[in-house]
Design a protein around this motif. Structure first.
Motif, mmCIF file in Angstrom:
data_model
loop_
_atom_site.group_PDB
_atom_site.id
_atom_site.type_symbol
_atom_site.label_atom_id
_atom_site.label_comp_id
_atom_site.label_asym_id
_atom_site.label_seq_id
_atom_site.Cartn_x
_atom_site.Cartn_y
_atom_site.Cartn_z
ATOM 1 N N VAL A 74 28.986 -38.127 -9.593
ATOM 2 C CA VAL A 74 28.028 -38.482 -10.633
ATOM 3 C C VAL A 74 26.608 -38.112 -10.209
ATOM 4 O O VAL A 74 25.820 -37.610 -11.005
ATOM 5 C CB VAL A 74 28.133 -39.989 -10.971
ATOM 6 C CG1 VAL A 74 26.968 -40.449 -11.830
ATOM 7 C CG2 VAL A 74 29.453 -40.272 -11.666
ATOM 8 N N PHE A 75 26.295 -38.369 -8.944
ATOM 9 C CA PHE A 75 24.953 -38.091 -8.436
ATOM 10 C C PHE A 75 24.908 -36.796 -7.631
ATOM 11 O O PHE A 75 24.148 -36.673 -6.687
ATOM 12 C CB PHE A 75 24.462 -39.262 -7.589
ATOM 13 C CG PHE A 75 24.319 -40.527 -8.375
ATOM 14 C CD1 PHE A 75 23.296 -40.665 -9.302
ATOM 15 C CD2 PHE A 75 25.195 -41.577 -8.208
ATOM 16 C CE1 PHE A 75 23.157 -41.819 -10.043
ATOM 17 C CE2 PHE A 75 25.073 -42.739 -8.933
ATOM 18 C CZ PHE A 75 24.047 -42.865 -9.866
ATOM 19 N N ALA A 76 25.729 -35.823 -7.991
ATOM 20 C CA ALA A 76 25.808 -34.566 -7.234
ATOM 21 C C ALA A 76 24.465 -33.854 -7.181
ATOM 22 O O ALA A 76 24.101 -33.282 -6.152
ATOM 23 C CB ALA A 76 26.869 -33.655 -7.838
ATOM 24 N N GLY A 77 23.705 -33.884 -8.272
ATOM 25 C CA GLY A 77 22.392 -33.243 -8.279
ATOM 26 C C GLY A 77 21.444 -33.869 -7.287
ATOM 27 O O GLY A 77 20.729 -33.178 -6.545
ATOM 28 N N ARG A 78 21.434 -35.168 -7.226
ATOM 29 C CA ARG A 78 20.556 -35.874 -6.292
ATOM 30 C C ARG A 78 21.019 -35.651 -4.853
ATOM 31 O O ARG A 78 20.212 -35.471 -3.953
ATOM 32 C CB ARG A 78 20.547 -37.360 -6.616
ATOM 33 C CG ARG A 78 19.488 -38.127 -5.861
ATOM 34 C CD ARG A 78 19.422 -39.566 -6.286
ATOM 35 N NE ARG A 78 18.800 -39.634 -7.604
ATOM 36 C CZ ARG A 78 18.717 -40.742 -8.319
ATOM 37 N NH1 ARG A 78 19.244 -41.859 -7.857
ATOM 38 N NH2 ARG A 78 18.129 -40.755 -9.482
ATOM 39 N N VAL A 79 22.333 -35.649 -4.653
ATOM 40 C CA VAL A 79 22.881 -35.419 -3.315
ATOM 41 C C VAL A 79 22.578 -33.990 -2.864
ATOM 42 O O VAL A 79 22.210 -33.757 -1.711
ATOM 43 C CB VAL A 79 24.398 -35.712 -3.284
ATOM 44 C CG1 VAL A 79 25.020 -35.260 -1.987
ATOM 45 C CG2 VAL A 79 24.655 -37.187 -3.509
ATOM 46 N N ALA A 80 22.722 -33.026 -3.759
ATOM 47 C CA ALA A 80 22.451 -31.627 -3.404
ATOM 48 C C ALA A 80 20.988 -31.434 -3.039
ATOM 49 O O ALA A 80 20.661 -30.657 -2.142
ATOM 50 C CB ALA A 80 22.837 -30.713 -4.560
ATOM 51 N N HIS A 81 20.105 -32.153 -3.716
ATOM 52 C CA HIS A 81 18.675 -32.044 -3.434
ATOM 53 C C HIS A 81 18.338 -32.568 -2.037
ATOM 54 O O HIS A 81 17.457 -32.044 -1.366
ATOM 55 C CB HIS A 81 17.873 -32.811 -4.495
ATOM 56 C CG HIS A 81 16.403 -32.714 -4.325
ATOM 57 N ND1 HIS A 81 15.676 -33.686 -3.681
ATOM 58 C CD2 HIS A 81 15.530 -31.743 -4.687
ATOM 59 C CE1 HIS A 81 14.412 -33.335 -3.669
ATOM 60 N NE2 HIS A 81 14.281 -32.154 -4.277
ATOM 61 N N ASP A 82 19.049 -33.581 -1.611
ATOM 62 C CA ASP A 82 18.788 -34.203 -0.306
ATOM 63 C C ASP A 82 19.892 -33.898 0.700
ATOM 64 O O ASP A 82 20.134 -34.689 1.624
ATOM 65 C CB ASP A 82 18.673 -35.723 -0.466
ATOM 66 C CG ASP A 82 17.496 -36.122 -1.327
ATOM 67 O OD1 ASP A 82 16.475 -35.407 -1.272
ATOM 68 O OD2 ASP A 82 17.585 -37.130 -2.048
ATOM 69 N N LEU A 83 20.566 -32.767 0.552
ATOM 70 C CA LEU A 83 21.717 -32.461 1.386
ATOM 71 C C LEU A 83 21.358 -32.335 2.868
ATOM 72 O O LEU A 83 22.084 -32.856 3.721
ATOM 73 C CB LEU A 83 22.400 -31.179 0.905
ATOM 74 C CG LEU A 83 23.716 -30.831 1.588
ATOM 75 C CD1 LEU A 83 24.710 -31.965 1.369
ATOM 76 C CD2 LEU A 83 24.270 -29.537 1.065
ATOM 77 N N ILE A 84 20.260 -31.684 3.188
ATOM 78 C CA ILE A 84 19.893 -31.497 4.606
ATOM 79 C C ILE A 84 19.581 -32.833 5.276
ATOM 80 O O ILE A 84 20.127 -33.116 6.349
ATOM 81 C CB ILE A 84 18.741 -30.478 4.739
ATOM 82 C CG1 ILE A 84 19.260 -29.093 4.339
ATOM 83 C CG2 ILE A 84 18.194 -30.454 6.160
ATOM 84 C CD1 ILE A 84 18.203 -28.023 4.309
ATOM 85 N N PRO A 85 18.741 -33.699 4.683
ATOM 86 C CA PRO A 85 18.521 -34.998 5.344
ATOM 87 C C PRO A 85 19.791 -35.838 5.475
ATOM 88 O O PRO A 85 19.988 -36.518 6.482
ATOM 89 C CB PRO A 85 17.498 -35.698 4.439
ATOM 90 C CG PRO A 85 16.853 -34.618 3.659
ATOM 91 C CD PRO A 85 17.866 -33.527 3.533
ATOM 92 N N ILE A 86 20.659 -35.755 4.474
ATOM 93 C CA ILE A 86 21.909 -36.516 4.533
ATOM 94 C C ILE A 86 22.784 -35.984 5.662
ATOM 95 O O ILE A 86 23.332 -36.757 6.462
ATOM 96 C CB ILE A 86 22.650 -36.470 3.182
ATOM 97 C CG1 ILE A 86 21.886 -37.258 2.135
ATOM 98 C CG2 ILE A 86 24.066 -36.992 3.319
ATOM 99 C CD1 ILE A 86 22.411 -37.098 0.723
#
Length: 149
Positions: A74-86
């Motif tokens: 559901v939050f794939a866009g938000r996760v993709a935006h913060d993928l490196i810090p995650i």
């Protein structure tokens, strides 16, 4: 099964109540698990009463990961935006967890006294398929003892 599920939920609710009432930074589920562990240690009868049903509930454990997977989708866009810090935080935290676990394990091992010397292995030839050198193949001396047929 209902009795075991009720016991598990009662401990979780008790943990949530303690966490909420004490305004503690520890999740109530963790407090409930600690209370359950203490109860199982103090009352061995409780362990035998819930063990078989608890093992049956473990079969359905993968279903608990479905909501987390759906949340990521559901939050794939938000996760993709913060993928490196995650990714960095996951790698760093995993490494830190391994190091802390190893240090705690070494500390706990230092607290326990050494055990008595292990029992000497059986010396009969049929005691183990392994020979003294650790191989499973018969030693040359063993082959020499075998009479041809």
């Amino acid at each position: 099964m209902i009795k075991t599920f009720t016991v598990l939920l009662a401990y979780q609710c008790l943990g949530e109540l303690i966490a909420y009432a004490g305004n503690l930074p520890i999740p109530g589920a963790v407090i409930g698990m600690i209370l359950l562990l203490a109860s199982l240690s103090l009352r061995p009868g409780l362990s035998s009463a819930i063990e078989s049903d608890a093992l049956a509930l473990l079969k359905f454990l993968p279903l608990l990961f479905v909501p987390a997977g759906v949340g990521i989708m559901v939050f794939a866009g938000r996760v993709a935006h913060d993928l490196i810090p995650i990714a960095v935080s996951v790698v760093v935290c995993t490494a830190l967890t391994i190091v802390v676990t190893a240090l705690v394990g070494q500390g706990l091992c230092a607290l326990w006294p050494p055990r008595a010397a292990p029992v000497a292995p059986l010396t009969t030839p049929s005691a183990s398929p392994l020979h003294a050198d650790g191989n499973t193949a018969p030693a040359a001396a063993d082959l020499a003892k075998v009479e041809p047929s």
